[in-house]
Design a protein around this motif. Structure first.
Motif, mmCIF file in Angstrom:
data_model
loop_
_atom_site.group_PDB
_atom_site.id
_atom_site.type_symbol
_atom_site.label_atom_id
_atom_site.label_comp_id
_atom_site.label_asym_id
_atom_site.label_seq_id
_atom_site.Cartn_x
_atom_site.Cartn_y
_atom_site.Cartn_z
ATOM 1 N N UNK A 72 18.443 -1.847 -13.288
ATOM 2 C CA UNK A 72 17.769 -3.140 -13.110
ATOM 3 C C UNK A 72 17.553 -3.441 -11.630
ATOM 4 N N UNK A 73 18.553 -3.166 -10.808
ATOM 5 C CA UNK A 73 18.417 -3.412 -9.366
ATOM 6 C C UNK A 73 17.352 -2.488 -8.771
ATOM 7 N N UNK A 74 17.355 -1.216 -9.179
ATOM 8 C CA UNK A 74 16.352 -0.274 -8.666
ATOM 9 C C UNK A 74 14.945 -0.685 -9.095
ATOM 10 N N UNK A 75 14.793 -1.075 -10.342
ATOM 11 C CA UNK A 75 13.479 -1.509 -10.825
ATOM 12 C C UNK A 75 13.038 -2.768 -10.080
ATOM 13 N N UNK A 76 13.966 -3.704 -9.879
ATOM 14 C CA UNK A 76 13.631 -4.930 -9.141
ATOM 15 C C UNK A 76 13.222 -4.601 -7.710
ATOM 16 N N UNK A 77 13.951 -3.692 -7.059
ATOM 17 C CA UNK A 77 13.602 -3.312 -5.684
ATOM 18 C C UNK A 77 12.214 -2.690 -5.640
ATOM 19 N N UNK A 78 11.930 -1.805 -6.559
ATOM 20 C CA UNK A 78 10.613 -1.165 -6.593
ATOM 21 C C UNK A 78 9.497 -2.154 -6.855
ATOM 22 N N UNK A 79 9.728 -3.058 -7.800
ATOM 23 C CA UNK A 79 8.702 -4.059 -8.116
ATOM 24 C C UNK A 79 8.484 -5.004 -6.937
ATOM 25 N N UNK A 80 9.574 -5.457 -6.319
ATOM 26 C CA UNK A 80 9.439 -6.367 -5.171
ATOM 27 C C UNK A 80 8.759 -5.687 -3.991
ATOM 28 N N UNK A 81 9.095 -4.423 -3.748
ATOM 29 C CA UNK A 81 8.445 -3.697 -2.652
ATOM 30 C C UNK A 81 6.947 -3.566 -2.918
ATOM 31 N N UNK A 82 6.584 -3.340 -4.175
ATOM 32 C CA UNK A 82 5.176 -3.256 -4.549
ATOM 33 C C UNK A 82 4.473 -4.591 -4.334
ATOM 34 N N UNK A 83 5.116 -5.678 -4.751
ATOM 35 C CA UNK A 83 4.521 -7.015 -4.610
ATOM 36 C C UNK A 83 4.391 -7.387 -3.139
ATOM 37 N N UNK A 84 5.441 -7.145 -2.365
ATOM 38 C CA UNK A 84 5.399 -7.475 -0.933
ATOM 39 C C UNK A 84 4.249 -6.741 -0.260
ATOM 40 N N UNK A 85 4.132 -5.456 -0.534
ATOM 41 C CA UNK A 85 3.054 -4.683 0.092
ATOM 42 C C UNK A 85 1.684 -5.141 -0.379
ATOM 43 N N UNK A 86 1.560 -5.468 -1.650
ATOM 44 C CA UNK A 86 0.259 -5.858 -2.185
ATOM 45 C C UNK A 86 -0.147 -7.281 -1.855
ATOM 46 N N UNK A 87 0.825 -8.167 -1.750
ATOM 47 C CA UNK A 87 0.507 -9.586 -1.563
ATOM 48 C C UNK A 87 0.436 -9.995 -0.094
ATOM 49 N N UNK A 88 1.418 -9.572 0.695
ATOM 50 C CA UNK A 88 1.453 -10.017 2.089
ATOM 51 C C UNK A 88 1.583 -8.881 3.086
ATOM 52 N N UNK A 89 2.011 -7.724 2.643
ATOM 53 C CA UNK A 89 2.178 -6.583 3.527
ATOM 54 C C UNK A 89 3.549 -6.561 4.169
ATOM 55 N N UNK A 90 4.180 -5.415 4.144
ATOM 56 C CA UNK A 90 5.477 -5.236 4.788
ATOM 57 C C UNK A 90 5.279 -5.157 6.298
ATOM 58 N N UNK A 91 4.189 -4.526 6.694
ATOM 59 C CA UNK A 91 3.849 -4.360 8.111
ATOM 60 C C UNK A 91 2.561 -5.125 8.394
ATOM 61 N N UNK A 100 1.151 1.803 3.520
ATOM 62 C CA UNK A 100 1.184 2.901 2.547
ATOM 63 C C UNK A 100 2.413 3.785 2.707
ATOM 64 N N UNK A 101 3.063 3.722 3.877
ATOM 65 C CA UNK A 101 4.268 4.514 4.085
ATOM 66 C C UNK A 101 5.348 4.147 3.065
ATOM 67 N N UNK A 102 5.317 2.900 2.603
ATOM 68 C CA UNK A 102 6.344 2.466 1.662
ATOM 69 C C UNK A 102 6.102 2.993 0.252
ATOM 70 N N UNK A 103 4.902 3.544 0.014
ATOM 71 C CA UNK A 103 4.689 4.258 -1.250
ATOM 72 C C UNK A 103 5.565 5.503 -1.300
ATOM 73 N N UNK A 104 5.812 6.094 -0.136
ATOM 74 C CA UNK A 104 6.692 7.263 -0.081
ATOM 75 C C UNK A 104 8.111 6.888 -0.498
ATOM 76 N N UNK A 105 8.549 5.692 -0.125
ATOM 77 C CA UNK A 105 9.880 5.229 -0.534
ATOM 78 C C UNK A 105 9.942 5.144 -2.059
#
Length: 187
Positions: A72-91, A100-105
């Protein structure tokens, strides 16, 4: 303690409740009259569907609570990382191609899980490797100056890297605990 969940009415109730909650999350922007496009709803539905399927698979993979929590924690981390990158951007903004580097993660998490055969000991290693990849991606982005300019941008990258790395490490710890429990259980 690695019981496979049966098809009990309690299990069906929990699954139905989880899918109903996902539908509720998807309908919330509609009820709040958020300015979403059809594409936004399709994207959100796809993400929620993927999260739901991954949680379903984890529940079926093991009856161990630590294993399920790790998943559950891994799925939540993956989903949140996807949302952050898609909605506001990590960088910087979401339009920054450096995100896109975070797709590698996420790729390391997925490939590591498959290579581990979804067994708890291997999953612990895969999530640890994912945490290391998260740190390397964040540090590499900072070293290359890819974040937003100024201290705020650096702080966002550092905070995001720490938050996501902590989630991946928490998942690794839970999978390790599940592996220890399973190996300690006499057959």
């Amino acid at each position: 303690m690695d019981r496979r969940p049966g098809d009990s009415s309690n299990a069906r109730l929990w699954r139905a409740s989880a899918w109903a909650a996902a539908a509720g999350v998807l309908l919330t922007p509609l009820m709040l009259r958020a300015p979403w496009t059809v594409a936004d709803y399709v994207t959100a539905a796809a993400l929620l569907g993927c999260v739901g399927v991954m949680v379903e698979l984890a529940v079926r993979a093991s009856g161990d609570l630590a294993y399920r929590a790790g998943a559950a924690v891994a799925v939540a981390a993956g989903a949140l990382l996807t949302v952050v990158n898609g909605a506001v951007g990590f960088l910087g903004s979401e339009d920054n191609p450096a995100n896109l580097i975070f797709l590698a993660v996420l790729g390391i998490a997925a490939a590591g899980s498959v290579l581990a055969g979804f067994r708890p000991g291997g999953m612990a290693g895969a999530m640890f490797a994912t945490a290391a990849a998260q740190v390397l991606a964040g540090a590499g982005a900072l070293a290359a100056g890819l974040g937003s300019p100024g201290l705020d941008g650096v702080g966002e990258v550092v905070l995001g890297t720490c938050l996501f790395s902590a989630m991946w490490l928490a998942s690794a710890g839970l999978f390790r605990r599940a592996a220890d429990r399973i190996s300690a259980t006499p057959e």
